[in-house]
Design an enzyme around this catalytic site. Structure first.
Site, PDB file in Angstrom:
ATOM      1  N   LYS A  21       2.693   6.791  -6.533  1.00 18.27           N
ATOM      2  CA  LYS A  21       2.487   5.658  -7.448  1.00 18.27           C
ATOM      3  C   LYS A  21       1.035   5.221  -7.427  1.00 18.27           C
ATOM      4  O   LYS A  21       0.427   4.999  -8.479  1.00 18.27           O
ATOM      5  CB  LYS A  21       3.371   4.478  -7.011  1.00 18.27           C
ATOM      6  CG  LYS A  21       2.978   3.144  -7.622  1.00 18.27           C
ATOM      7  CD  LYS A  21       3.912   2.034  -7.222  1.00 18.27           C
ATOM      8  CE  LYS A  21       3.528   1.235  -6.011  1.00 18.27           C
ATOM      9  NZ  LYS A  21       2.360   0.352  -6.182  1.00 18.27           N
ATOM     10  N   ASN A  22       0.481   5.093  -6.208  1.00 17.94           N
ATOM     11  CA  ASN A  22      -0.863   4.524  -6.117  1.00 17.94           C
ATOM     12  C   ASN A  22      -1.971   5.524  -6.434  1.00 17.94           C
ATOM     13  O   ASN A  22      -3.156   5.198  -6.359  1.00 17.94           O
ATOM     14  CB  ASN A  22      -1.059   3.847  -4.759  1.00 17.94           C
ATOM     15  CG  ASN A  22      -0.205   2.578  -4.668  1.00 17.94           C
ATOM     16  OD1 ASN A  22       0.299   2.090  -5.692  1.00 17.94           O
ATOM     17  ND2 ASN A  22      -0.032   2.052  -3.475  1.00 17.94           N
ATOM     18  N   ARG A  92      -0.640  -5.404 -10.834  1.00 20.30           N
ATOM     19  CA  ARG A  92      -2.003  -5.672 -10.395  1.00 20.30           C
ATOM     20  C   ARG A  92      -2.963  -4.542 -10.761  1.00 20.30           C
ATOM     21  O   ARG A  92      -4.122  -4.777 -11.063  1.00 20.30           O
ATOM     22  CB  ARG A  92      -1.999  -5.890  -8.878  1.00 20.30           C
ATOM     23  CG  ARG A  92      -3.369  -6.203  -8.334  1.00 20.30           C
ATOM     24  CD  ARG A  92      -3.307  -6.678  -6.918  1.00 20.30           C
ATOM     25  NE  ARG A  92      -4.633  -6.721  -6.326  1.00 20.30           N
ATOM     26  CZ  ARG A  92      -5.435  -7.766  -6.378  1.00 20.30           C
ATOM     27  NH1 ARG A  92      -5.064  -8.849  -7.004  1.00 20.30           N
ATOM     28  NH2 ARG A  92      -6.616  -7.721  -5.810  1.00 20.30           N
ATOM     29  N   CYS A 116       3.913  -9.079  -7.383  1.00 19.87           N
ATOM     30  CA  CYS A 116       5.216  -9.441  -6.811  1.00 19.87           C
ATOM     31  C   CYS A 116       4.968 -10.541  -5.786  1.00 19.87           C
ATOM     32  O   CYS A 116       4.032 -11.303  -5.926  1.00 19.87           O
ATOM     33  CB  CYS A 116       5.804  -8.216  -6.156  1.00 19.87           C
ATOM     34  SG  CYS A 116       4.585  -7.341  -5.168  1.00 19.87           S
ATOM     35  N   ARG A 121      -2.842 -11.687  -5.725  1.00 26.23           N
ATOM     36  CA  ARG A 121      -3.959 -11.594  -4.788  1.00 26.23           C
ATOM     37  C   ARG A 121      -5.253 -11.939  -5.506  1.00 26.23           C
ATOM     38  O   ARG A 121      -5.335 -11.839  -6.725  1.00 26.23           O
ATOM     39  CB  ARG A 121      -4.049 -10.165  -4.261  1.00 26.23           C
ATOM     40  CG  ARG A 121      -2.874  -9.764  -3.440  1.00 26.23           C
ATOM     41  CD  ARG A 121      -2.817  -8.268  -3.243  1.00 26.23           C
ATOM     42  NE  ARG A 121      -1.584  -7.719  -3.755  1.00 26.23           N
ATOM     43  CZ  ARG A 121      -1.398  -6.444  -4.050  1.00 26.23           C
ATOM     44  NH1 ARG A 121      -2.384  -5.592  -3.906  1.00 26.23           N
ATOM     45  NH2 ARG A 121      -0.248  -6.021  -4.512  1.00 26.23           N
ATOM     46  N   PRO A 122      -6.279 -12.297  -4.756  1.00 26.20           N
ATOM     47  CA  PRO A 122      -7.543 -12.667  -5.409  1.00 26.20           C
ATOM     48  C   PRO A 122      -8.207 -11.484  -6.112  1.00 26.20           C
ATOM     49  O   PRO A 122      -7.889 -10.330  -5.821  1.00 26.20           O
ATOM     50  CB  PRO A 122      -8.415 -13.139  -4.245  1.00 26.20           C
ATOM     51  CG  PRO A 122      -7.713 -12.835  -2.993  1.00 26.20           C
ATOM     52  CD  PRO A 122      -6.323 -12.410  -3.305  1.00 26.20           C
ATOM     53  N   LEU A 125     -13.520  -9.755  -5.674  1.00 27.08           N
ATOM     54  CA  LEU A 125     -14.313  -8.544  -5.438  1.00 27.08           C
ATOM     55  C   LEU A 125     -14.648  -7.850  -6.752  1.00 27.08           C
ATOM     56  O   LEU A 125     -15.744  -7.315  -6.930  1.00 27.08           O
ATOM     57  CB  LEU A 125     -13.551  -7.566  -4.551  1.00 27.08           C
ATOM     58  CG  LEU A 125     -13.188  -8.035  -3.146  1.00 27.08           C
ATOM     59  CD1 LEU A 125     -12.415  -6.959  -2.409  1.00 27.08           C
ATOM     60  CD2 LEU A 125     -14.467  -8.366  -2.386  1.00 27.08           C
ATOM     61  N   ASP A 304       1.730  -0.701   3.721  1.00 29.52           N
ATOM     62  CA  ASP A 304       2.892  -0.385   2.889  1.00 29.52           C
ATOM     63  C   ASP A 304       4.031   0.248   3.686  1.00 29.52           C
ATOM     64  O   ASP A 304       5.130   0.410   3.169  1.00 29.52           O
ATOM     65  CB  ASP A 304       2.490   0.560   1.745  1.00 29.52           C
ATOM     66  CG  ASP A 304       1.648  -0.150   0.693  1.00 29.52           C
ATOM     67  OD1 ASP A 304       1.643  -1.394   0.675  1.00 29.52           O
ATOM     68  OD2 ASP A 304       0.994   0.546  -0.108  1.00 29.52           O
ATOM     69  N   ARG A 397      10.240  -0.482  -9.219  1.00 33.33           N
ATOM     70  CA  ARG A 397       8.803  -0.460  -9.538  1.00 33.33           C
ATOM     71  C   ARG A 397       8.104   0.689  -8.827  1.00 33.33           C
ATOM     72  O   ARG A 397       7.094   1.196  -9.321  1.00 33.33           O
ATOM     73  CB  ARG A 397       8.142  -1.776  -9.091  1.00 33.33           C
ATOM     74  CG  ARG A 397       8.419  -2.947  -9.995  1.00 33.33           C
ATOM     75  CD  ARG A 397       7.678  -4.171  -9.493  1.00 33.33           C
ATOM     76  NE  ARG A 397       6.242  -3.906  -9.409  1.00 33.33           N
ATOM     77  CZ  ARG A 397       5.388  -4.622  -8.701  1.00 33.33           C
ATOM     78  NH1 ARG A 397       5.796  -5.664  -8.022  1.00 33.33           N
ATOM     79  NH2 ARG A 397       4.112  -4.317  -8.685  1.00 33.33           N
TER      80      ARG A 397
HETATM   81  N1  EPU Z   1      -8.648  -8.888  -1.781  1.00 33.85           N
HETATM   82  C1  EPU Z   1      -9.472  -9.957  -1.998  1.00 33.85           C
HETATM   83  N2  EPU Z   1     -10.177 -10.014  -3.158  1.00 33.85           N
HETATM   84  C2  EPU Z   1     -10.085  -9.059  -4.101  1.00 33.85           C
HETATM   85  C3  EPU Z   1      -9.261  -7.936  -3.879  1.00 33.85           C
HETATM   86  C4  EPU Z   1      -8.536  -7.882  -2.693  1.00 33.85           C
HETATM   87  O1  EPU Z   1      -9.554 -10.854  -1.178  1.00 33.85           O
HETATM   88  O2  EPU Z   1     -10.758  -9.184  -5.145  1.00 33.85           O
HETATM   89  C5  EPU Z   1      -7.890  -8.811  -0.518  1.00 33.85           C
HETATM   90  C6  EPU Z   1      -6.392  -8.747  -0.699  1.00 33.85           C
HETATM   91  O3  EPU Z   1      -5.828 -10.029  -0.870  1.00 33.85           O
HETATM   92  C7  EPU Z   1      -5.965  -8.098   0.605  1.00 33.85           C
HETATM   93  C8  EPU Z   1      -7.123  -7.155   0.928  1.00 33.85           C
HETATM   94  O4  EPU Z   1      -8.197  -7.572   0.100  1.00 33.85           O
HETATM   95  O5  EPU Z   1      -5.849  -9.045   1.626  1.00 33.85           O
HETATM   96  C9  EPU Z   1      -6.894  -5.703   0.681  1.00 33.85           C
HETATM   97  O6  EPU Z   1      -6.317  -5.528  -0.608  1.00 33.85           O
HETATM   98  P1  EPU Z   1      -6.615  -4.269  -1.516  1.00 33.85           P
HETATM   99  O7  EPU Z   1      -7.542  -4.703  -2.611  1.00 33.85           O
HETATM  100  O8  EPU Z   1      -7.011  -3.108  -0.681  1.00 33.85           O
HETATM  101  O9  EPU Z   1      -5.173  -4.010  -2.102  1.00 33.85           O
HETATM  102  P2  EPU Z   1      -4.867  -3.478  -3.526  1.00 33.85           P
HETATM  103  O10 EPU Z   1      -5.890  -2.474  -3.905  1.00 33.85           O
HETATM  104  O11 EPU Z   1      -4.581  -4.572  -4.442  1.00 33.85           O
HETATM  105  C10 EPU Z   1      -3.518  -1.346  -2.819  1.00 33.85           C
HETATM  106  C11 EPU Z   1      -2.154  -0.824  -3.081  1.00 33.85           C
HETATM  107  C12 EPU Z   1      -1.169  -1.666  -2.314  1.00 33.85           C
HETATM  108  C13 EPU Z   1      -1.512  -1.583  -0.834  1.00 33.85           C
HETATM  109  C14 EPU Z   1      -2.950  -2.044  -0.611  1.00 33.85           C
HETATM  110  C15 EPU Z   1      -3.426  -1.901   0.808  1.00 33.85           C
HETATM  111  C16 EPU Z   1      -2.324   0.071  -5.317  1.00 33.85           C
HETATM  112  C17 EPU Z   1      -1.951  -0.032  -6.747  1.00 33.85           C
HETATM  113  N3  EPU Z   1      -1.881  -0.890  -4.511  1.00 33.85           N
HETATM  114  O12 EPU Z   1      -3.504  -2.688  -3.264  1.00 33.85           O
HETATM  115  O13 EPU Z   1       0.099  -1.128  -2.540  1.00 33.85           O
HETATM  116  O14 EPU Z   1      -0.642  -2.398  -0.096  1.00 33.85           O
HETATM  117  O15 EPU Z   1      -3.811  -1.272  -1.447  1.00 33.85           O
HETATM  118  O16 EPU Z   1      -3.342  -0.585   1.211  1.00 33.85           O
HETATM  119  O17 EPU Z   1      -2.976   1.020  -4.908  1.00 33.85           O
HETATM  120  C18 EPU Z   1       2.365  -1.163  -3.067  1.00 33.85           C
HETATM  121  O18 EPU Z   1       2.209  -0.004  -3.445  1.00 33.85           O
HETATM  122  O19 EPU Z   1       3.490  -1.694  -2.952  1.00 33.85           O
HETATM  123  C19 EPU Z   1       1.196  -1.943  -2.740  1.00 33.85           C
HETATM  124  C20 EPU Z   1       1.200  -3.257  -2.634  1.00 33.85           C
END
Ligand code: EPU
Length: 417
Positions: A21-22, A92, A116, A121-122, A125, A304, A397
């Site tokens: 998925k990711n 997201r 979800c 999330r913020p 970045l 995850d 999902r």
């Molecule tokens: N964060 C910020 N600001 C931002 C972006 C992120 O503070 O602008 C924080 C987040 O709140 C979190 C941390 O940075 O505490 C790391 O988040 P990250 O950005 O790495 O997560 P993501 O890219 O939104 C992806 C996966 C997630 C997985 C995380 C961590 C995808 C589509 N999603 O999320 O997968 O948990 O990396 O490995 O690639 C899932 O598949 O169920 C899922 C949630």
């Protein structure tokens, strides 16, 4: 829809892992960087992919699927630069569409992203990163307006490691004039796969898979094709399922090299796993030992997989401290396991102490997010009696036809309205 599970049975047979998925979500976004067709294969048939497809179609780019698990995206032109205000906050990864639109159309309206229970999330970045590349960003009440007269390569240091943040800036920078350097970048296998695909379309990316990625912008990208890498999170959850239910399962079409730390964790817990190049065989362990677990960015233990391993830990002997370092709300689902009879104490939102082994009993639960949702399915399969899991859209999902696949290895699970 809900799942009805009668647990307490050992499973036996082979589970085949889907495409990740990711990987699929960022690849779909990357396809919009070019006006030529892009073919994506081994795309999982899951709800998040369907929503992403709808959002892309809403921008005027056809997304077609002539055969199972294959999509052709052909973004010749766009009819709007506003992401769907209802669909986009639900997923997201839609924030990844921002870069291609900014490059090709010069502006984007992005509703605040969602997801979800851990979805809201913020996005600071992304805002800071795009500003660094020369975009102007206006935060309005219901949406964020990004515009770019002239983008230019820049050096950007991520204050914290972000998977989607790295993907977003990396894929955008492929078409931004000059050199972009991303420091403290995420190193997930999906990022390496995305860089390889973009390079096959003419991008110039080096360093993906290390904390420093360099991108030399090019003016155009060609179309191309790619096959999604195996879903390491699905494979890891199947491992936790097999171990927790004391089953004999083979997990095929996976990449064990992406699961080094979860496999090490299982070994330390006394669970035997035979590894080949693209499959895993796990046999029932007589006694499973508790071990402390800390989530960490790749190559560390994936957040995850925290939830499925928490369920496994309820079946292990001793005390384990689980430290969730990536997300704030990701241990709250343990309250549901406590209702099933698990002994779990939340020390604070990031730390839980699990004492095992405990006998779990079936009850009615609601799935809070994709990963905790599947963990509850695993708990239901471990538990004695009947478990009902509601809100299974959250599971759909991320996992394709999970109940059919689990039934094929002997699980008593059905989907009911
Ligand atoms: N964060 C910020 N600001 C931002 C972006 C992120 O503070 O602008 C924080 C987040 O709140 C979190 C941390 O940075 O505490 C790391 O988040 P990250 O950005 O790495 O997560 P993501 O890219 O939104 C992806 C996966 C997630 C997985 C995380 C961590 C995808 C589509 N999603 O999320 O997968 O948990 O990396 O490995 O690639 C899932 O598949 O169920 C899922 C949630």
């Amino acid at each position: 829809m809900r799942f009805l599970i009668h647990g307490g049975k050992k499973l036996n047979g082979t589970l085949t892992v889907s495409g990740a998925k990711n990987a699929a979500l960022p690849f779909m976004a990357a396809a919009l960087l070019t006006d030529k067709p892009v073919t994506l294969r081994r795309v999982p048939a899951i709800e998040d992919v369907a929503r992403m497809g709808e959002i892309i179609r809403g921008l005027g780019a056809p997304v077609t699927s002539a055969r199972d698990h294959e999509y052709i995206i052909s973004a010749k032109k766009f009819t709007t630069t506003a992401l769907d205000a209802t669909l986009s906050p639900k997923i997201r990864a839609s924030v990844l569409l921002l870069g291609p639109l900014l490059i090709r159309e010069g502006s984007v309206t992005l509703p605040y992203p969602g997801g979800c229970a851990i979805g809201s999330r913020p996005i600071d970045l992304f805002i800071n990163g795009y500003r660094k590349l020369g975009a102007t960003v206006e935060e309005k009440e219901s949406a964020i307006q990004f515009s770019a007269k002239k983008l230019r390569g820049a050096r950007f240091t991520f204050p914290i490691v972000s998977v989607t943040g790295t993907e977003a800036l990396m894929l955008t920078a492929t078409r931004v004039p000059g050199e972009t350097v991303l420091e403290n970048a995420a190193m997930e296998p999906e990022i390496i796969a995305l860089a390889e695909f973009l390079n096959s379309c003419g991008a110039k990316i080096t360093g993906a898979g290390t904390p420093m990625i360099r991108i030399m912008g090019v003016s155009q990208l060609r179309g191309g094709s790619a096959t999604m890498i195996p879903d390491r999170i699905e494979a890891g959850a199947f491992l936790a399922l097999a171990a927790a239910t004391r089953s004999d399962l083979t997990i095929k079409n996976c990449d064990p090299s992406h699961l080094a730390i979860p496999l090490l964790m299982l070994e330390r817990m006394g669970v035997k796993v035979e590894t080949s190049k693209d499959s895993l065989r796990i046999r029932p362990a007589e006694r499973i030992e508790s071990k402390d677990l800390t989530t960490h960015e790749y190559p560390g233990f994936p957040t995850d997989l925290q939830a499925p391993f928490v369920v496994l830990m309820t079946q292990a002997h001793g005390k384990a401290l689980i430290h969730e370092t990536i997300f704030n709300g990701r241990l709250f689902f343990t309250e549901k396991l406590v209702r099933m009879g698990a002994k779990i104490t939340l020390a604070d939102p990031h730390r839980a102490i699990i004492e095992g082994p405990t006998k779990l009993r079936g009850t009615t639960l609601e799935s809070p997010d994709i990963r905790a949702g599947l963990a509850l399915v695993i708990a239901g399969l471990v538990a004695r009696g009947k478990t009902t899991i509601e809100n299974i859209y959250q599971i759909d999902r991320g996992y394709e036809k999970i109940e059919e696949r689990l039934r094929a290895v002997g699980a008593d699970i059905k989907r009911v309205p």
